[in-house]
Enzyme design. Sequence first.
Site, short mmCIF file in Angstrom:
data_model
loop_
_atom_site.label_atom_id
_atom_site.label_comp_id
_atom_site.label_asym_id
_atom_site.label_seq_id
_atom_site.Cartn_x
_atom_site.Cartn_y
_atom_site.Cartn_z
NE ARG A 99 -1.94 1.68 3.58
CZ ARG A 99 -2.40 1.80 4.84
NH1 ARG A 99 -3.63 1.42 5.15
NH2 ARG A 99 -1.60 2.27 5.79
CE1 TYR A 132 5.99 -19.67 5.61
CE2 TYR A 132 5.34 -21.59 4.32
CZ TYR A 132 6.16 -20.49 4.51
OH TYR A 132 7.15 -20.22 3.59
CE LYS A 136 5.59 -16.80 3.27
NZ LYS A 136 6.35 -15.55 2.98
CB ILE A 165 15.09 -20.77 0.42
CG1 ILE A 165 13.76 -20.22 -0.11
CG2 ILE A 165 16.24 -19.87 -0.05
CD1 ILE A 165 13.44 -18.82 0.36
#
Length: 210
Positions: A99, A132, A136, A165
Site C-alpha cells: 500500500r 503459514y 502465503k 530455499i
Amino acid sequence: MERTIIVTGATGRLGRRIAQRFEKAGDAVITMGRGGSVDIVADLTSEASTEAAFRQIDSAHAVVHGIGMWSGSPLLETSIEDWDRILRVNLTSTFLCFREGARLLARGAGGRLVGIASAQGADRGKVCQAGYSASKAGVIRLAEAVNEEFEGVGITAHVIAPSFILYGGEASSQKGVSVEAIAALAQYVCTDAGASLGGATLRAYGSLNT
C-alpha cells in the site's frame, strides 16, 4: 539510469541476498526493517511505523518485500496468538508495504511491488502449517488484486513462490531452490521485461521440480 530499490528484511538471509543482488547491478538500494544494519528502522507489521518509514523516501522504482517467517504446529495446538503472529508478519506486512509502496511509486512513472510467497501458498497447504499456508496464499491473492487495481498506470505486483530455499551448507541430498536464484528472479521482475509478468506467481521450486 540508476534506480532506487527498496528491500525489506535485509538483515535476514533472503532479504540480504536480494539487496546485494541489486547493489551489484548498480542500483541504489534502501533497506528497511527491524534494527540491525538497515537504512530505515521500522516495524513493518505496524501501520504507523510503515507509513513513517515510507515517508522518508522521495521516490523509488520498486519495493521488494523480503520479510517473512515460518511456523508450524498441529491445528489443535495452534493458539490464536500463533495464528495472529504469522499472518501479521507474512501477510499484513506485505499489505502495508504494498500500500505504501504504491503511494510512493505513483509519484513517479510507476514500478514494481514484489512479494514472497511459498509452494504452500501457491499450490497446496501442508499438514501442521495452517497459518503459514494461509498467510502465503493471501500474499498471492493480494498481489493479484493490487496488480489489477493499478493496471494501466505503470505499477505491477509480482509474487515469487519458492520451495525450500537453499542458503548453502545443506546436505547434498536436500532439494530446493538456491537463494541466488530467488534474488535473480526478484531482479528480473523489476526490469522493463518483468512488467509483462504483473499479477503472476513465479513458482521457483528448483530441484524439487525434478
